[in-house]
Design an enzyme around this catalytic site. Structure first.
Site, short mmCIF file in Angstrom:
data_model
loop_
_atom_site.label_atom_id
_atom_site.label_comp_id
_atom_site.label_asym_id
_atom_site.label_seq_id
_atom_site.Cartn_x
_atom_site.Cartn_y
_atom_site.Cartn_z
N GLY A 10 0.82 -1.21 0.00
CA GLY A 10 0.00 0.00 0.00
C GLY A 10 0.85 1.26 0.00
N GLY A 36 -3.84 -2.10 -2.09
CA GLY A 36 -2.41 -1.99 -2.36
C GLY A 36 -2.14 -2.35 -3.82
CB THR A 95 -10.40 -5.97 6.50
OG1 THR A 95 -11.01 -6.60 5.41
CG2 THR A 95 -8.93 -5.72 6.21
CB ALA A 117 -0.73 1.88 10.91
CE1 TYR A 149 -10.10 2.74 8.47
CE2 TYR A 149 -10.10 5.12 8.73
CZ TYR A 149 -9.43 3.95 8.48
OH TYR A 149 -8.09 3.99 8.22
CE LYS A 153 -6.82 1.55 11.48
NZ LYS A 153 -5.95 0.60 10.73
#
Ligand code: UDP
Length: 325
Positions: A10, A36, A95, A117, A149, A153
């Site tokens: 990516g 990616g 994912t 990350a 999202y 995260k």
């Protein structure tokens, strides 16, 4: 040292691959190439400098062999960009959560130094002057996919910190603030490469909303330097750290800046959020990092001027669309 980089094909991951190879490290990349691009690391793979495993980081057939002999892990594989998350909510959450569990589990079992990350999105609607790692996160309703999202995260962050607390995983969580630079594709949101391409091609620059929303853009090379420094800093273990350039700019001013640098007379086209992202979308009005923790840990913070980053992106896009290519 052998370094495992998930999401290594990516945008950020491939620059990290370059930097570790330049340092003389061996690099293993796991990437499913969903967002990616193999061409980002293609030369290294062809030359045998990178061991590339194409597949999902949560697939044991991929991730188990990927850990062979590894001494450092960067976990970057994730669903990327607002458009992607809105279009594929289920796959995005799977994912983000499954891949992180699979990577942290293996890294914890072997005691391997790990960097995860995360993103400034986890602050949600908090629009403080300078977002500090210990500030509150503020999210909207679960019917609004936008927050999926951020919440997934944030859950990954809880996972990383849980693995640290209970199983001793030596992990650092970084929150990246609008990283940009060469190889970033505008296909999934990413405003800077979108504006640069629009300006070079003489098309209108699509400013969403009123253009008054504020962001801080960080050059990818600065981000890579900060991530590498953090993984070499024992005091960063168990910490959550903002990585960003604190200079703030409105999206309207960004459009003007891009046109000025590229030398384009493209006009700005205001696009309402609903047309851009669909019904019920909520944008973050402002997102500025407090980088005092990063500075304290590694002694420097990202400072590359946005103008220089725009020039770098413009050079790449201009070369790509030049006649004869
Ligand atoms: N944006 C825009 N035009 C575009 C793409 C994005 O005005 O063509 C805006 C977007 O609504 C947001 C900001 O630029 O306010 C940054 O968007 P990006 O997707 O790059 O990152 P985000 O901050 O949303 O994670």
């Amino acid at each position: 040292m052998r370094v495992l980089i998930t999401g290594g094909a990516g945008f950020v991951g491939s620059h990290l691959v370059d930097a570790h190879l330049a340092k003389g490290d061996e690099v293993v990349v796991v990437d499913d190439l969903s967002t990616g691009r193999l061409e980002n690391i293609g030369e290294h793979v062809a030359a045998g400098r990178v061991r590339f495993l194409q597949g999902k980081a949560e697939d044991p057939a991929i991730i188990d062999p990927a850990f062979d002999g590894v001494g450092l892990v960067y976990h970057l594989a994730a669903a990327v960009g607002v458009f992607q998350i809105l279009a594929h909510p289920l796959a995005s959450i799977r994912t983000n959560l499954d891949a992180s569990s699979a990577v942290f589990e293996r890294a914890a079992a072997r005691g391997i130094r790990t960097l995860f990350a995360s993103t400034s999105e986890v602050y949600g609607k908090n629009v403080s002057d300078a977002l500090n790692e210990d500030d509150d996160t503020i999210y909207g309703a679960t019917k609004v996919n936008r927050w999926l999202y951020a919440v997934s995260k944030a859950t990954d962050e809880f996972l990383a910190l849980g693995y640290h607390q209970e199983l001793g995983l030596p992990v650092t969580v970084v929150r990246l603030f609008n990283t940009t630079g060469p190889r970033q594709t505008g296909a999934y949101g990413m405003v800077v490469p979108r504006f640069v391409r629009q300006a070079i091609e003489g098309r209108p620059l699509t400013v969403y909303g009123d253009g008054g929303q504020m962001r801080c853009f960080t050059n990818v090379h600065d981000v890579v330097a900060a991530l590498m420094a953090l993984t070499a800093t024992p005091a960063a273990v168990g910490e959550v750290v903002n990585v960003g350039n604190p200079r703030e700019i409105s999206i309207g001013d960004l459009a003007a800046l891009v046109c000025g640098i590229v030398g384009s007379d493209s006009k700005v086209q205001l696009v309402d959020y609903e047309s851009a992202y669909g019904k019920g979308f909520e944008d973050m009005r402002r997102r500025v990092p407090d980088v005092s923790r990063l500075r304290k840990l590694i002694g420097f913070v990202p400072t590359t001027p946005l103008e220089a980053t725009i020039r770098e992106i413009a050079a790449e896009i201009a070369a790509e669309i030049a006649p004869g290519r």
